[in-house]
Design a protein around this motif. Structure first.
Motif, PDB file in Angstrom:
ATOM      1  N   ASP B  42       0.950  -1.278  -0.030  1.00 54.95           N
ATOM      2  CA  ASP B  42      -0.125   0.144   0.012  1.00 54.95           C
ATOM      3  C   ASP B  42       0.670   1.182  -0.019  1.00 54.95           C
ATOM      4  OD1 ASP B  42       1.137  -0.115   2.475  1.00 54.95           O
ATOM      5  OD2 ASP B  42      -0.768  -0.161   3.665  1.00 54.95           O
ATOM      6  N   ASN B  43       1.897   1.122  -0.654  1.00 54.94           N
ATOM      7  CA  ASN B  43       2.999   2.429  -0.872  1.00 54.94           C
ATOM      8  C   ASN B  43       3.381   2.712   0.521  1.00 54.94           C
ATOM      9  OD1 ASN B  43       4.635   3.919  -2.147  1.00 54.94           O
ATOM     10  ND2 ASN B  43       3.181   5.784  -2.113  1.00 54.94           N
ATOM     11  N   GLU B  45       1.847   2.475   3.599  1.00 56.66           N
ATOM     12  CA  GLU B  45       1.018   3.479   4.487  1.00 56.66           C
ATOM     13  C   GLU B  45       1.003   2.702   5.981  1.00 56.66           C
ATOM     14  OE1 GLU B  45      -2.739   4.463   3.148  1.00 56.66           O
ATOM     15  OE2 GLU B  45      -3.461   5.134   5.220  1.00 56.66           O
ATOM     16  N   ASN B  48       4.504   2.934   7.702  1.00 53.61           N
ATOM     17  CA  ASN B  48       4.798   4.309   8.104  1.00 53.61           C
ATOM     18  C   ASN B  48       3.768   4.729   9.491  1.00 53.61           C
ATOM     19  OD1 ASN B  48       6.911   4.859   6.611  1.00 53.61           O
ATOM     20  ND2 ASN B  48       5.645   5.638   5.035  1.00 53.61           N
ATOM     21  N   THR B  49       2.492   4.096   9.320  1.00 51.07           N
ATOM     22  CA  THR B  49       1.931   4.643  10.055  1.00 51.07           C
ATOM     23  C   THR B  49       2.182   3.590  11.493  1.00 51.07           C
ATOM     24  OG1 THR B  49      -0.046   4.315   8.399  1.00 51.07           O
ATOM     25  CG2 THR B  49      -0.921   4.519  10.743  1.00 51.07           C
ATOM     26  N   ASP B 146       1.826  12.686   4.078  1.00 49.47           N
ATOM     27  CA  ASP B 146       0.571  12.729   4.651  1.00 49.47           C
ATOM     28  C   ASP B 146      -0.334  11.686   4.410  1.00 49.47           C
ATOM     29  OD1 ASP B 146      -1.645  13.755   5.898  1.00 49.47           O
ATOM     30  OD2 ASP B 146      -1.240  15.808   4.792  1.00 49.47           O
ATOM     31  N   TYR B 147      -0.775  10.917   5.285  1.00 47.56           N
ATOM     32  CA  TYR B 147      -1.536   9.782   5.012  1.00 47.56           C
ATOM     33  C   TYR B 147      -3.242  10.304   5.492  1.00 47.56           C
ATOM     34  CZ  TYR B 147       1.959   6.640   4.027  1.00 47.56           C
ATOM     35  OH  TYR B 147       3.135   6.109   3.400  1.00 47.56           O
ATOM     36  N   SER B 148      -3.265  11.565   6.100  1.00 46.37           N
ATOM     37  CA  SER B 148      -4.565  11.732   6.752  1.00 46.37           C
ATOM     38  C   SER B 148      -5.542  12.558   5.839  1.00 46.37           C
ATOM     39  CB  SER B 148      -4.183  12.890   7.946  1.00 46.37           C
ATOM     40  OG  SER B 148      -3.625  13.840   7.329  1.00 46.37           O
ATOM     41  N   TYR B 155       3.858  11.847   8.686  1.00 43.66           N
ATOM     42  CA  TYR B 155       4.714  10.842   9.058  1.00 43.66           C
ATOM     43  C   TYR B 155       5.994  10.832   8.389  1.00 43.66           C
ATOM     44  CZ  TYR B 155       0.156   8.767  10.824  1.00 43.66           C
ATOM     45  OH  TYR B 155      -0.994   8.726  11.348  1.00 43.66           O
ATOM     46  N   ASN B 157       8.686   9.276   6.352  1.00 43.94           N
ATOM     47  CA  ASN B 157       8.471   8.111   5.400  1.00 43.94           C
ATOM     48  C   ASN B 157       9.698   7.043   5.355  1.00 43.94           C
ATOM     49  OD1 ASN B 157       7.807   6.435   3.494  1.00 43.94           O
ATOM     50  ND2 ASN B 157       7.383   8.130   1.962  1.00 43.94           N
ATOM     51  N   TYR B 159       9.411   4.089   4.977  1.00 34.43           N
ATOM     52  CA  TYR B 159       9.110   3.286   3.969  1.00 34.43           C
ATOM     53  C   TYR B 159      10.165   3.545   2.627  1.00 34.43           C
ATOM     54  CZ  TYR B 159       6.987   0.713  -0.111  1.00 34.43           C
ATOM     55  OH  TYR B 159       6.423   0.113  -1.187  1.00 34.43           O
TER      56      TYR B 159
END
Lengths: 255, 236
Positions: B42-43, B45, B48-49, B146-148, B155, B157, B159
């Motif tokens: 999921d790239n 996400e 990183n989360t 930014d995943y929000s 976050y 990165n 990853y």
């Protein structure tokens, strides 16, 4: 079993005394019977040396029936030679072939200094036993052997540990020159029996302290000792020693 | 028996190795579990989360200090014990005992541990340093992501950092070698640690032997697959 005679080349460690620098000497022995024990073969060689006016090879031996723990030869890279669960005195020459070269060395460990040739000083083991390898009993008449009940399973395990003859092969085989198989056998032997309980904690603490003082290494659980032990003492005893020692020292009153 | 007498005795020092070793084993479970999130495709996400959750939790921040202390104590105690054990036989044998009754990796824990330490220094430099110290002095900070959905929560990165680091085949090879060292170190260390703390019931020792070998192989293989799968482009 077929009986045969053989000619052998022996490379034996010779060392005059504890301070002398030793080295290997090469000897030829002829017409050695396959029925002889390894020590009898050395006896034959020593007869020849004495007849030639030379100093015979010094080696430890006593009972010659595999129970005293005196004989201590490191033969072709293995304590007590190539056979499993065998002392040198019970190692017979049928273990070897005609024309073979056999290298014989003393036990090697700082705590076992070479006294002469193949004889090493193993009194470090005696001092470890003196530090705690005993039980207290009342004087007077011998008590009835069955007066204290003992669980059969524990009695068997204790007996298996008590089979240790303190020969030192575990130290000789260990890469750390650790004496823990020996100490663990002695500790397990007494800790598993009710008779050993009064001194159980002080025994573990004092015997380990003496073992460290004598300069033996620590156990890394590799298992070389168990593989070479002539009495097949199990390495599980070392884990039991660890438990005995840690519980004794963690529950000690001193701060 | 004082604490000092206990922790300087041969068994006491082994006890320190075992306790820190078992602690480091539990850390590996957390580490491999979190890192496996890179395979969510999921790239990054989920990964990183998760990493951000760990970084922002006080308990984990405290455990990070304990972890470093554990690694340092395990290393120093290991070096001290290895040096002491190697000094116990000043005159060696002409014919070596060889591998009868013991495995080569059991006898090479010092060497495997040293390789792991070298690996750890490289590993910390690659990921921990930019993640925790990025922005200080000349250390390049990690990119933010930014995943929000525009709520502005940024976050690290981490990853992307993994993807970039593992484009270099030499680094991938070094990481795989590190994982092999880990596997052999654990093949012996897992069971040995429990023996050292005094576990002597045969049924549990047998169980732990199989568990230890399984753990060593599965965890190390999972770690090794991370740089490999990134390098081969399997992670999206």
């Amino acid at each position: 079993m077929e009986h045969y005679n053989m000619n052998l080349t022996l490379k034996i460690w010779r060392q005059k005394n504890v301070n002398a620098k030793g080295g290997f000497e090469t000897y030829k022995v002829t017409d050695i019977s396959s029925e002889m024990s390894f020590l009898e073969m050395i006896d034959v060689l020593n007869e020849d040396l004495i007849n030639e006016g030379k100093d015979p090879i010094a080696f430890d031996h006593d009972c010659r029936e595999g129970i005293c723990g005196s004989c201590s030869m490191y033969i072709n890279g293995k304590p007590h030679g190539p056979w499993k669960a065998t002392t040198v005195c019970q190692l017979h020459m049928r273990a070897f072939k005609d024309g073979e070269t056999i290298v014989v060395e003393p036990w090697r460990a700082n705590s076992f200094p070479v006294v002469k040739d193949l004889v090493v000083d193993r009194s470090a083991f005696d001092r470890i036993i003196q530090a705690g390898g005993y039980i207290s009993v009342n004087t007077g008449n011998a008590v009835d052997g069955n007066s204290i009940p003992v669980d059969k399973d524990k009695a068997d395990k204790s007996f298996a540990a008590a089979a240790c003859i303190a020969c030192g092969a575990c130290v000789a085989a260990c890469k750390n020159s650790s004496a823990m198989l020996f100490v663990s056998a002695k500790i397990s032997h007494l800790a598993l029996l009710p008779q050993g309980h009064p001194e159980r904690k002080s025994r573990a603490i004092n015997m380990v302290a003496q073992m460290d003082k004598e300069g033996f290494g620590s156990c890394t659980n590799i298992g070389a000792c168990e593989a070479t032990c002539p009495k097949e003492i199990q390495i599980t005893n070392i884990a039991r020693l660890n438990a005995e020692y840690l519980s004794a020292s963690l529950s000690s009153d001193k701060d | 028996m004082t604490w000092k007498q206990m922790f300087t005795s041969s068994i006491g020092q082994k006890f320190v190795m075992a306790i820190t070793g078992i602690f480091l084993i539990t850390f590996l479970v957390v580490h491999v579990g979190l890192n496996a999130c890179i395979w969510a495709n999921d790239n990054g996400e989920m990964f990183n989360t998760g990493a951000n959750f760990m970084a922002s939790m006080l308990v984990i921040r405290i455990m990070e200090v304990v972890l470093f202390a554990g690694i340092i104590i395990h290393t120093i105690q290991g070096l001290v014990l290895t040096a002491a054990n190697n000094s116990k036989r000043k005159v060696g044998y002409a014919v070596e005992y060889g591998n009868r009754g013991s495995k080569w990796y059991s006898r090479s824990m010092g060497l495997l541990g040293t390789l792991l330490l070298l690996f750890l220094i490289m590993h910390i430099y690659h990921f921990w340093v930019p993640s925790r110290l990025g922005g200080i002095a000349n250390i390049k900070p990690l990119q933010e992501i930014d995943y929000s959905n525009g709520l502005g929560k940024q976050y690290h990165n981490l990853y992307l950092e993994m993807i970039q680091v593992f484009q270099n085949p030499l680094i991938v090879i070094l990481y795989v070698l590190g994982c092999i060292s880990l596997a052999y170190h654990l093949m012996h260390g897992f069971e040995s640690a429990f023996r050292t703390i005094g576990l002597h019931n045969n049924r549990y020792l047998k169980m732990l032997r199989h568990l230890g070998r399984g753990f060593a192989i599965i965890v190390s293989a999972a770690f090794a697959m991370m740089p490999i799968s990134i390098y081969l482009g399997w992670v999206k």
